[in-house]
Design a protein around this motif. Structure first.
Motif, mmCIF file in Angstrom:
data_model
loop_
_atom_site.group_PDB
_atom_site.id
_atom_site.type_symbol
_atom_site.label_atom_id
_atom_site.label_comp_id
_atom_site.label_asym_id
_atom_site.label_seq_id
_atom_site.Cartn_x
_atom_site.Cartn_y
_atom_site.Cartn_z
ATOM 1 N N ALA A 52 0.825 -1.209 0.000
ATOM 2 C CA ALA A 52 0.000 0.000 0.000
ATOM 3 C C ALA A 52 0.860 1.260 0.000
ATOM 4 O O ALA A 52 0.578 2.223 -0.714
ATOM 5 N N ILE A 53 1.925 1.260 0.795
ATOM 6 C CA ILE A 53 2.809 2.427 0.854
ATOM 7 C C ILE A 53 3.505 2.652 -0.491
ATOM 8 O O ILE A 53 3.677 3.782 -0.944
ATOM 9 N N THR A 59 0.394 11.738 -0.332
ATOM 10 C CA THR A 59 -0.482 12.495 0.557
ATOM 11 C C THR A 59 0.383 13.341 1.488
ATOM 12 O O THR A 59 1.544 13.008 1.756
ATOM 13 N N ALA A 60 -0.207 14.408 2.015
ATOM 14 C CA ALA A 60 0.556 15.326 2.858
ATOM 15 C C ALA A 60 0.710 14.817 4.277
ATOM 16 O O ALA A 60 1.638 15.223 4.983
ATOM 17 N N ASP A 61 -0.183 13.933 4.735
ATOM 18 C CA ASP A 61 -0.175 13.511 6.134
ATOM 19 C C ASP A 61 0.416 12.128 6.359
ATOM 20 O O ASP A 61 0.333 11.598 7.456
ATOM 21 N N ARG A 62 1.016 11.501 5.334
ATOM 22 C CA ARG A 62 1.535 10.161 5.498
ATOM 23 C C ARG A 62 2.731 9.940 4.599
ATOM 24 O O ARG A 62 2.762 10.394 3.457
ATOM 25 N N PHE A 63 3.723 9.228 5.130
ATOM 26 C CA PHE A 63 4.895 8.874 4.339
ATOM 27 C C PHE A 63 4.491 7.878 3.257
ATOM 28 O O PHE A 63 3.645 7.013 3.472
ATOM 29 N N GLY A 64 5.107 7.977 2.132
ATOM 30 C CA GLY A 64 4.820 7.043 1.048
ATOM 31 C C GLY A 64 4.403 7.789 -0.195
ATOM 32 O O GLY A 64 5.002 8.807 -0.567
ATOM 33 N N VAL A 119 1.723 6.452 13.014
ATOM 34 C CA VAL A 119 0.698 7.130 12.218
ATOM 35 C C VAL A 119 1.262 7.745 10.938
ATOM 36 O O VAL A 119 0.644 7.627 9.865
ATOM 37 N N PRO A 120 2.436 8.409 10.959
ATOM 38 C CA PRO A 120 2.940 8.976 9.695
ATOM 39 C C PRO A 120 3.256 7.941 8.618
ATOM 40 O O PRO A 120 3.345 8.281 7.436
ATOM 41 N N LEU A 121 3.395 6.685 9.029
ATOM 42 C CA LEU A 121 3.735 5.629 8.069
ATOM 43 C C LEU A 121 2.523 4.776 7.702
ATOM 44 O O LEU A 121 2.297 4.465 6.533
ATOM 45 N N THR A 122 1.733 4.398 8.710
ATOM 46 C CA THR A 122 0.642 3.442 8.499
ATOM 47 C C THR A 122 -0.746 4.073 8.537
ATOM 48 O O THR A 122 -1.728 3.383 8.258
ATOM 49 N N GLY A 123 -0.831 5.333 8.906
ATOM 50 C CA GLY A 123 -2.140 5.949 9.055
ATOM 51 C C GLY A 123 -2.800 5.660 10.377
ATOM 52 O O GLY A 123 -3.935 6.104 10.608
ATOM 53 N N GLY A 124 -2.130 4.926 11.265
ATOM 54 C CA GLY A 124 -2.678 4.643 12.584
ATOM 55 C C GLY A 124 -3.963 3.839 12.511
ATOM 56 O O GLY A 124 -4.152 3.003 11.612
ATOM 57 N N PRO A 125 -4.886 4.066 13.438
ATOM 58 C CA PRO A 125 -6.131 3.289 13.442
ATOM 59 C C PRO A 125 -7.018 3.539 12.233
ATOM 60 O O PRO A 125 -7.927 2.761 11.949
#
Length: 331
Positions: A52-53, A59-64, A119-125
């Motif tokens: 997925a990454i 996106t601005a809020d997540r690495f990848g 969260v910055p990598l996986t999006g958290g919950p």
């Protein structure tokens, strides 16, 4: 109505076959080598999140956001999982099977915590959405979209099946079964059990990660709740029902157990109200357990048990040879 049923059947088989890929990976580890892995959910999650990454848009809020092709994401997910299983196996495969089970379960818990907190990598919950799907341009046509996805996963299952069948029928596969049956005898023949187990553990991990990556792209969204320990229970039930040690049995068990899971989920959801869905989920697990017990009572080795002789050369040598009197005289 008929077209809707065909589209649903294609979607059902697509998800079932992604579980079949995961089950084939477990069959390499447990069915062929005897490695008791209870961290399947975590290893599947590694493959899914890695793919997925690699393939989602930026996106601005997540690495990848590397926006790479789907096939690159699938291979990357498999390689990432193989790397994780290799590291874990290098530390734990010298231990007994019960300690290996504890180690793999602990690894799955650590991966679950990473999914929730990085969260910055996986999006958290909230997980990762907008995962590209194969043939996404056909999404407007449910039938064509479903059939195209089913064709892709069917080809993937066929390729994985043929490769693993070739491996288990090779001398390498026979060494794995020798180590599983009698490690002392295999060691006496000059084989290194730790090295072979590590190879099988990593190969099985690669296949699990590949299956998790494919499943993420067919669903289009992943979150930590997708990779709870119940996933490990599902895959184990699939392998035991189908037949441990048999590649075709792993595929058959995945389709059957996923079918029972889907049908029982629909039944209990219609019986229980919305505020009692936790009880419905528990009843669903009970139904899978009952089906598992029934299969074990009727077929202790699973529906398709392990084929003890897997080499055509051994089969040829095992045939009774005709005596001189029984041979036809061509003179």
């Amino acid at each position: 109505m008929m077209l809707d049923l065909v589209a649903y059947g294609a979607f059902f088989l697509t998800i079932a076959l992604t579980y079949a890929v995961i089950c084939l990976g477990l069959n390499v580890q447990w069915g062929q080598t005897g490695l008791f892995n209870v961290g399947i959910a975590g290893f599947v999650a590694v493959g899914a999140y890695t793919s997925a990454i690699l393939t989602t848009p930026a996106t601005a809020d997540r690495f990848g956001g590397f926006d790479l092709p789907i096939i690159v994401g699938w291979i990357g997910g498999g390689l990432a999982t193989a790397f994780v299983t290799f590291l874990l196996g290098a530390l734990t495969l010298r231990l007994r099977s019960d300690y290996l089970a504890i180690a793999t379960f602990g690894a799955a818990v650590v991966i679950q915590l990473c999914m929730l907190n990085l969260v910055p990598l996986t999006g958290g919950p909230f997980g990762i959405g907008f995962i590209p799907r194969p043939f996404g341009a056909l999404a407007g046509n449910a039938l064509a979209f479903g059939l195209a996805n089913f064709a892709v996963i069917a080809v993937l299952v066929l390729v994985v099946y043929l490769v693993l069948e070739r491996l288990v029928r090779s001398p390498w596969g026979r060494v794995l079964r020798a180590i599983r049956e009698d490690e002392t005898a295999a060691r006496g023949l000059g084989k290194n059990p730790v090295r072979y187990r590590l190879e099988a553990f990593a190969i099985g991990g690669f296949v699990m990660g590949l299956g998790g990556a494919a499943q993420a792209h067919f669903i289009g969204f992943i979150a930590p709740d997708n990779y709870l320990p119940i996933l490990t229970f599902q895959v184990w039930a699939m392998l035991i029902v189908g037949g441990s040690g048999n590649m075709r049995g792993a595929i058959l068990g995945a389709v059957l157990v996923w079918g029972i899971w889907a049908v029982s989920g629909s039944v209990v959801s219609s019986v229980f109200p919305a505020d009692q869905q936790a009880r419905a989920a528990a009843l669903q697990i009970v139904l899978i357990g009952v089906a598992l017990c029934a299969v074990l009572l009727i077929r202790p080795r699973g529906i398709l048990g392990e084929v003890r002789i897997v080499s055509r050369h051994l089969l040829r040598d095992a045939r009774p040879k005709a005596s001189a009197k029984e041979r036809p005289d061509h003179a």
